[in-house]
Design an enzyme around this catalytic site. Structure first.
Site, PDB file in Angstrom:
ATOM      1  N   GLY A 218      78.066  88.804  -1.569  1.00  0.00           N
ATOM      2  CA  GLY A 218      76.809  88.801  -2.318  1.00  0.00           C
ATOM      3  C   GLY A 218      76.660  90.116  -3.053  1.00  0.00           C
ATOM      4  O   GLY A 218      76.203  91.105  -2.471  1.00  0.00           O
TER       5      GLY A 218
ATOM      6  N   ASP B  11      81.164  87.379  -5.069  1.00  0.00           N
ATOM      7  CA  ASP B  11      79.946  86.667  -5.487  1.00  0.00           C
ATOM      8  C   ASP B  11      80.381  85.577  -6.469  1.00  0.00           C
ATOM      9  O   ASP B  11      81.278  85.802  -7.275  1.00  0.00           O
ATOM     10  CB  ASP B  11      78.974  87.636  -6.188  1.00  0.00           C
ATOM     11  CG  ASP B  11      77.544  87.128  -6.189  1.00  0.00           C
ATOM     12  OD1 ASP B  11      77.311  85.998  -6.683  1.00  0.00           O
ATOM     13  OD2 ASP B  11      76.660  87.834  -5.709  1.00  0.00           O
TER      14      ASP B  11
ATOM     15  N   GLY C 252      74.080  82.939  -8.978  1.00  0.00           N
ATOM     16  CA  GLY C 252      72.750  83.092  -8.367  1.00  0.00           C
ATOM     17  C   GLY C 252      72.607  82.244  -7.118  1.00  0.00           C
ATOM     18  O   GLY C 252      73.133  81.128  -7.058  1.00  0.00           O
TER      19      GLY C 252
ATOM     20  N   SER D 212      81.748  82.006  -1.242  1.00  0.00           N
ATOM     21  CA  SER D 212      82.129  82.712  -0.015  1.00  0.00           C
ATOM     22  C   SER D 212      83.063  81.873   0.868  1.00  0.00           C
ATOM     23  O   SER D 212      84.105  82.352   1.308  1.00  0.00           O
ATOM     24  CB  SER D 212      80.851  83.084   0.746  1.00  0.00           C
ATOM     25  OG  SER D 212      81.141  83.678   1.965  1.00  0.00           O
TER      26      SER D 212
ATOM     27  N   ASP E  50      75.182  89.851   2.377  1.00  0.00           N
ATOM     28  CA  ASP E  50      73.919  89.833   1.627  1.00  0.00           C
ATOM     29  C   ASP E  50      73.989  88.643   0.674  1.00  0.00           C
ATOM     30  O   ASP E  50      73.766  88.761  -0.525  1.00  0.00           O
ATOM     31  CB  ASP E  50      73.750  91.151   0.868  1.00  0.00           C
ATOM     32  CG  ASP E  50      72.349  91.318   0.304  1.00  0.00           C
ATOM     33  OD1 ASP E  50      71.435  90.590   0.734  1.00  0.00           O
ATOM     34  OD2 ASP E  50      72.170  92.175  -0.571  1.00  0.00           O
TER      35      ASP E  50
ATOM     36  N   HIS F 129      70.504  82.805   1.246  1.00  0.00           N
ATOM     37  CA  HIS F 129      69.635  82.806   2.416  1.00  0.00           C
ATOM     38  C   HIS F 129      69.293  81.403   2.908  1.00  0.00           C
ATOM     39  O   HIS F 129      68.436  81.233   3.762  1.00  0.00           O
ATOM     40  CB  HIS F 129      68.346  83.589   2.123  1.00  0.00           C
ATOM     41  CG  HIS F 129      68.583  85.072   1.997  1.00  0.00           C
ATOM     42  ND1 HIS F 129      69.827  85.630   2.128  1.00  0.00           N
ATOM     43  CD2 HIS F 129      67.738  86.103   1.753  1.00  0.00           C
ATOM     44  CE1 HIS F 129      69.731  86.949   1.971  1.00  0.00           C
ATOM     45  NE2 HIS F 129      68.480  87.253   1.737  1.00  0.00           N
TER      46      HIS F 129
HETATM   47 MG    MG Z   1      69.448  91.259   0.151  1.00  0.00          MG
END
Ligand code: MG
Length: 212
Positions: free
Chosen positions: A46, A71, A75, A124, A141, A144
């Site tokens: 990330g 990444d 987004g 990932s 990171d 989520h």
């Molecule tokens: Mg963060």
């Protein structure tokens, strides 16, 4: 100890969500990890516009190692149009889609860290499922959502070398402060595995060291 001033200033000038004191703590954790595991590289999961990448790059240079910086640059869920963390300036006008890659590469170029940072533009899990190298530091990171967070822990946790560090961003002990997935799907399982102990907590950054 503080990171090199110029890279720190460029990091603070880069779009992203890493507060200065957490970035400094990430740098310090990477430095320790690099010294504990000489010869092993760092992995960032990330990268967005490259803000935290610069703190990690500074530590990689100091330790004489490399940073893989991963990444897909399309987004995460919460950065899509209509969501809370959307930034319209990162939309590619030709496709109408989020693309943080040009900004990310500009950050690396401006900071002069292309010699220590290897960008990986991919999902990932597509990389972790084919990965075969122990790492001194893994910094998660990423997305989520429950599944992306779970995949990041399962895919990258095993590659932290003994003595190396697993750093996790956006870990909130109190659900009222933020989303729960990095806490529930990465931080808690890592501690529950018995293989990691917590060595640093600054803001929402948690740093765990692999002990076995
Ligand atoms: Mg963060």
């Amino acid at each position: 100890m503080r990171p090199p001033r110029r890279l720190r200033e460029l990091a603070l000038d880069t779009k992203g969500f890493m507060p200065p004191e957490e970035g400094d703590a990430l740098w310090a954790a990477a430095l320790e990890a690099g010294r504990a595991c000489p010869g092993l590289a760092f992995m960032e999961v990330g990268a967005y516009c490259g803000r935290s990448t610069l703190w990690l790059a500074a530590a990689a240079r100091e330790c004489g190692t490399m940073l893989w910086s991963l990444d897909h640059h399309a987004g995460s869920e919460e950065q899509q149009p209509g969501w809370e963390w959307h930034d319209a300036s990162l939309v590619d006008p030709a496709t109408g889609r989020m693309d943080s890659l040009p900004t990310y590469l500009a950050t690396l170029g401006r900071a002069g860290v292309r010699d220590v940072v290897v960008p990986i533009v991919a999902r990932s899990r597509d990389v972790s499922s084919r990965w075969h190298s122990p790492l001194a530091l893994v910094f998660i990171d990423g997305g989520h959502g429950v599944e992306p967070a779970r995949e990041d822990w399962r895919g990258w946790g095993p590659w932290v070398a003994r003595g190396g560090m697993l750093a996790i961003h956006d870990v909130f002990d109190d659900a009222r402060d933020g989303g729960r997935t990095p806490h529930d799907e990465i931080y808690a399982p890592a501690l529950a595995s018995g293989d990691f102990r917590e060595v640093r907590a600054v803001g929402s950054l948690r740093v765990l060291q692999r002990t076995s």
